[in-house]
Motif scaffolding. Structure first.
Motif, PDB file in Angstrom:
ATOM      1  N   SER A  66       0.843  -1.183   0.000  1.00 21.63           N
ATOM      2  CA  SER A  66       0.000   0.000   0.000  1.00 21.63           C
ATOM      3  C   SER A  66       0.882   1.238   0.000  1.00 21.63           C
ATOM      4  CB  SER A  66      -0.919   0.001   1.230  1.00 21.63           C
ATOM      5  OG  SER A  66      -0.148   0.003   2.429  1.00 21.63           O
ATOM      6  N   TYR A  67       0.265   2.381  -0.279  1.00 21.42           N
ATOM      7  CA  TYR A  67       1.039   3.624  -0.248  1.00 21.42           C
ATOM      8  C   TYR A  67       0.152   4.762   0.195  1.00 21.42           C
ATOM      9  CZ  TYR A  67      -1.028   4.769  -4.862  1.00 21.42           C
ATOM     10  OH  TYR A  67      -1.881   5.046  -5.902  1.00 21.42           O
ATOM     11  N   SER A  68       0.774   5.764   0.815  1.00 13.35           N
ATOM     12  CA  SER A  68      -0.003   6.864   1.368  1.00 13.35           C
ATOM     13  C   SER A  68       0.899   8.058   1.633  1.00 13.35           C
ATOM     14  CB  SER A  68      -0.669   6.427   2.674  1.00 13.35           C
ATOM     15  OG  SER A  68      -1.424   7.489   3.228  1.00 13.35           O
ATOM     16  N   THR A  69       0.279   9.238   1.681  1.00 10.58           N
ATOM     17  CA  THR A  69       0.939  10.435   2.187  1.00 10.58           C
ATOM     18  C   THR A  69       0.423  10.775   3.582  1.00 10.58           C
ATOM     19  OG1 THR A  69      -0.713  11.840   1.115  1.00 10.58           O
ATOM     20  CG2 THR A  69       1.309  11.391  -0.127  1.00 10.58           C
ATOM     21  N   ASP A  70      -0.427   9.911   4.128  1.00  6.91           N
ATOM     22  CA  ASP A  70      -1.020  10.109   5.450  1.00  6.91           C
ATOM     23  C   ASP A  70      -0.170   9.380   6.494  1.00  6.91           C
ATOM     24  OD1 ASP A  70      -2.493  10.207   7.754  1.00  6.91           O
ATOM     25  OD2 ASP A  70      -4.250   9.178   6.962  1.00  6.91           O
ATOM     26  N   PRO A  71       0.467  10.103   7.411  1.00  7.05           N
ATOM     27  CA  PRO A  71       1.335   9.446   8.400  1.00  7.05           C
ATOM     28  C   PRO A  71       0.629   8.387   9.235  1.00  7.05           C
ATOM     29  CG  PRO A  71       1.653  11.822   8.438  1.00  7.05           C
ATOM     30  CD  PRO A  71       0.478  11.568   7.548  1.00  7.05           C
ATOM     31  N   LYS A  72      -0.616   8.625   9.599  1.00  7.69           N
ATOM     32  CA  LYS A  72      -1.327   7.646  10.432  1.00  7.69           C
ATOM     33  C   LYS A  72      -1.447   6.320   9.704  1.00  7.69           C
ATOM     34  CE  LYS A  72      -5.490   6.932  13.196  1.00  7.69           C
ATOM     35  NZ  LYS A  72      -6.776   7.518  13.665  1.00  7.69           N
ATOM     36  N   MET A  73      -1.823   6.357   8.439  1.00  6.17           N
ATOM     37  CA  MET A  73      -1.936   5.121   7.661  1.00  6.17           C
ATOM     38  C   MET A  73      -0.581   4.453   7.469  1.00  6.17           C
ATOM     39  SD  MET A  73      -4.714   6.089   4.702  1.00  6.17           S
ATOM     40  CE  MET A  73      -4.579   4.460   3.973  1.00  6.17           C
ATOM     41  N   ALA A  74       0.428   5.270   7.230  1.00  8.30           N
ATOM     42  CA  ALA A  74       1.743   4.725   6.882  1.00  8.30           C
ATOM     43  C   ALA A  74       2.479   4.132   8.075  1.00  8.30           C
ATOM     44  CB  ALA A  74       2.600   5.815   6.249  1.00  8.30           C
ATOM     45  N   PHE A  75       2.241   4.659   9.264  1.00  2.29           N
ATOM     46  CA  PHE A  75       3.076   4.267  10.411  1.00  2.29           C
ATOM     47  C   PHE A  75       2.323   3.512  11.504  1.00  2.29           C
ATOM     48  CE2 PHE A  75       5.248   7.898   8.446  1.00  2.29           C
ATOM     49  CZ  PHE A  75       6.494   7.320   8.217  1.00  2.29           C
ATOM     50  N   THR A  76       1.072   3.197  11.282  1.00  3.50           N
ATOM     51  CA  THR A  76       0.321   2.422  12.273  1.00  3.50           C
ATOM     52  C   THR A  76       0.534   0.928  12.045  1.00  3.50           C
ATOM     53  OG1 THR A  76      -1.372   4.137  12.501  1.00  3.50           O
ATOM     54  CG2 THR A  76      -1.982   1.908  13.183  1.00  3.50           C
ATOM     55  N   GLY A  77       0.798   0.197  13.130  1.00  2.45           N
ATOM     56  CA  GLY A  77       0.927  -1.258  13.046  1.00  2.45           C
ATOM     57  C   GLY A  77       2.163  -1.726  12.319  1.00  2.45           C
ATOM     58  N   VAL A  78       3.266  -0.986  12.482  1.00  5.67           N
ATOM     59  CA  VAL A  78       4.488  -1.255  11.725  1.00  5.67           C
ATOM     60  C   VAL A  78       5.562  -1.846  12.648  1.00  5.67           C
ATOM     61  CG1 VAL A  78       6.365  -0.117  10.471  1.00  5.67           C
ATOM     62  CG2 VAL A  78       4.008   0.539  10.036  1.00  5.67           C
ATOM     63  N   ASP A  79       6.353  -2.780  12.124  1.00  8.76           N
ATOM     64  CA  ASP A  79       7.480  -3.356  12.873  1.00  8.76           C
ATOM     65  C   ASP A  79       8.792  -2.642  12.584  1.00  8.76           C
ATOM     66  OD1 ASP A  79       6.061  -5.700  14.068  1.00  8.76           O
ATOM     67  OD2 ASP A  79       5.765  -6.203  11.949  1.00  8.76           O
ATOM     68  N   PHE A  80       9.002  -2.261  11.324  1.00 12.11           N
ATOM     69  CA  PHE A  80      10.231  -1.580  10.920  1.00 12.11           C
ATOM     70  C   PHE A  80       9.894  -0.448   9.963  1.00 12.11           C
ATOM     71  CE2 PHE A  80      11.789  -5.786  12.063  1.00 12.11           C
ATOM     72  CZ  PHE A  80      12.968  -5.502  12.761  1.00 12.11           C
ATOM     73  N   VAL A  81      10.629   0.651  10.092  1.00 12.54           N
ATOM     74  CA  VAL A  81      10.580   1.738   9.116  1.00 12.54           C
ATOM     75  C   VAL A  81      11.957   1.839   8.485  1.00 12.54           C
ATOM     76  CG1 VAL A  81      10.314   4.218   8.749  1.00 12.54           C
ATOM     77  CG2 VAL A  81       8.766   3.004  10.324  1.00 12.54           C
ATOM     78  N   MET A  82      12.002   1.726   7.180  1.00 13.31           N
ATOM     79  CA  MET A  82      13.255   1.863   6.436  1.00 13.31           C
ATOM     80  C   MET A  82      13.230   3.242   5.786  1.00 13.31           C
ATOM     81  SD  MET A  82      13.459  -2.000   4.927  1.00 13.31           S
ATOM     82  CE  MET A  82      13.647  -3.378   6.080  1.00 13.31           C
ATOM     83  N   ALA A  83      14.059   4.136   6.296  1.00  9.39           N
ATOM     84  CA  ALA A  83      13.982   5.542   5.895  1.00  9.39           C
ATOM     85  C   ALA A  83      15.069   5.887   4.895  1.00  9.39           C
ATOM     86  CB  ALA A  83      14.095   6.436   7.121  1.00  9.39           C
TER      87      ALA A  83
END
Length: 442
Positions: A66-83
């Motif tokens: 999935s993809y989004s510009t909404d931080p809530k959608m993008a970062f909810t329920g996540v194990d790792f963020v690869m920045a």
């Protein structure tokens, strides 16, 4: 086995398809439930994201993307963020390179004035993502390879000291892959290395095989003749600027023949030579825009138009893609793998600033990295590192305090800059270019 949810921050990057493909191909050791893409620029992210949705649908239907510009959608329920964010995109990278070059100073995206300029743009973007993570997925780890990693690491050490962030760089991994080729070893993982320095500013002091046999003499002999220009497939497909960088390692290594250098040291030790051979009108940014940028987006549009990814593959050979999977596995499964990471010194290098963010071997497990002891370092390296870390700390001071004088000092302190007068001229132009992204300086 648990399946992981991963967010790639900087979803519109041309590296995103390769990283996604690498993640998908390594599900035997790092199973995936969902990959989320996040970018604050929808127009750039959308073609990459849509193409990768089709690619995943056609090849890995059990994984959601999935993809989004909404931080809530993008970062909810996540194990790792690869920045892998690039604040200011290529327009500002081009200025990072071309403004210093006007004054016959190294123009490079992570080194010298350009690196400092990019660092001041990156700090706010990385902090913003860390804050989203704290709000929506406080147990998630950020694996950060947004550049310039040294300045970002110093800023997050000070401003988000409790954040679960690990700052990484792929250049040592790329060079160790070259070492393995020179030594006829199957993989860089067949070596045990000792290395110390700052990001893009370090030296290998020992390379052995797993039985403890010293491999440095063979490596030194090769580098003294050819630098890091090993005739590998990766080398053959590199742009000429990268081939020149690998060859230049020969000259850098000659300064301290007992060690092997990070390639970026050329910008600090051979500044005049680098500038002399630089095309001031067509820099590395323009090279990337003319090649990788066009190729990746053309491939994405081709997939979207055909509504099929059949027969299409993205390059996964980038060292940082495989390194990221290794790092995620080390944390998720407590593997205690030995990896080069950017961490607070805290005694790893005894005779160096204990608060400095240094790059050293670490053992990595569920609680993050544990740095290994590198002992005392020689005067030559210590002196260079003290000057460089001072520039990085002053740059972060400038961002926090909104201080013109601290930023002038930071640029003056860089070994790439010949005088305070030149530093001021470059700074004033960089301020004008970065008004939208830097704090106001007084």
């Amino acid at each position: 086995m648990k399946k992981f949810v991963v967010t790639i921050a900087g979803g519109g990057s041309t590296y995103t398809p390769g990283i996604i493909q690498m993640l998908l191909e390594n599900q035997d050791r790092f199973p995936l439930k969902e990959i989320k893409l996040y970018d604050n620029l929808a127009s750039r992210q959308e073609p990459i994201a849509k193409a990768m949705q089709i690619y995943v649908r056609d090849n890995y239907p059990d994984v959601t993307i999935s993809y989004s510009t909404d931080p809530k959608m993008a970062f909810t329920g996540v194990d790792f963020v690869m920045a892998q964010i690039r604040v200011g995109l290529y327009d500002l990278r081009e200025k990072d390179e071309k403004i210093p070059l006007k004054y016959n100073v190294v123009g490079q995206e992570t080194c010298g004035p350009g690196g400092i300029a990019y660092g001041l743009r990156s700090i706010g973007g990385v902090l913003e993502i860390l804050d989203y993570m704290e709000k929506y997925s406080p147990d998630a780890w950020m694996l950060n390879y947004s550049n310039p990693a040294a300045i970002v690491a110093e800023a997050t050490r000070r401003l988000r000291p409790d954040s679960k962030i690990i700052n990484i760089c792929d250049m040592p991994v790329a060079i160790e892959t070259i070492f393995a080729a020179i030594l006829d070893l199957p993989s860089r993982k067949d070596m045990i290395v000792r290395y110390y320095g700052l990001n893009h500013f370090g030296w290998w002091t020992s390379v052995t095989d797993k039985s403890g046999n010293d491999l440095m003499p063979k490596l030194r002999e090769f580098v003294e003749q050819k630098g890091y220009a090993a005739e590998t497939d990766d080398y053959q497909h590199r742009a000429q600027s990268w081939k020149d960088t690998y060859k230049k390692a020969k000259d850098v290594q000659a300064l301290d023949p007992e060690t092997l250098p990070n390639t970026y040291l050329k910008y600090y030790l051979f500044q005049d030579d680098i500038v002399m051979h630089e095309d001031k009108n067509f820099t590395r940014t323009n090279e990337v825009q003319a090649t990788r940028e066009k190729e990746v987006f053309a491939k994405a549009h081709k997939i979207i138009e055909a509504d099929s990814a059949k027969g299409i593959s993205f390059a996964t050979g980038s060292p940082h893609a495989s390194f990221i999977v290794d790092l995620a596995c080390a944390i998720a499964f407590n593997t205690q793998e030995r990896m080069l990471l950017i961490v607070p010194n805290n005694g790893s290098i005894l005779n160096f600033d204990q608060t400095a963010m240094v790059e050293v071997p670490c053992l990595v497990g569920k609680n993050g990295p544990e740095p290994l002891a590198m002992g005392n370092i020689p005067t030559f390296q210590k002196g260079l590192m003290e000057q460089q870390v001072a520039a990085e700390k002053l740059a972060v001071d400038a961002w926090i305090e909104g201080s013109y004088s601290k930023l002038w000092q930071a640029i003056t302190m860089s070994k790439t800059v010949p005088s305070a007068g030149v530093a001021k001229q470059i700074l004033d132009e960089l301020i004008e270019a970065n008004k939208q992204f830097w704090p106001e300086l007084k």
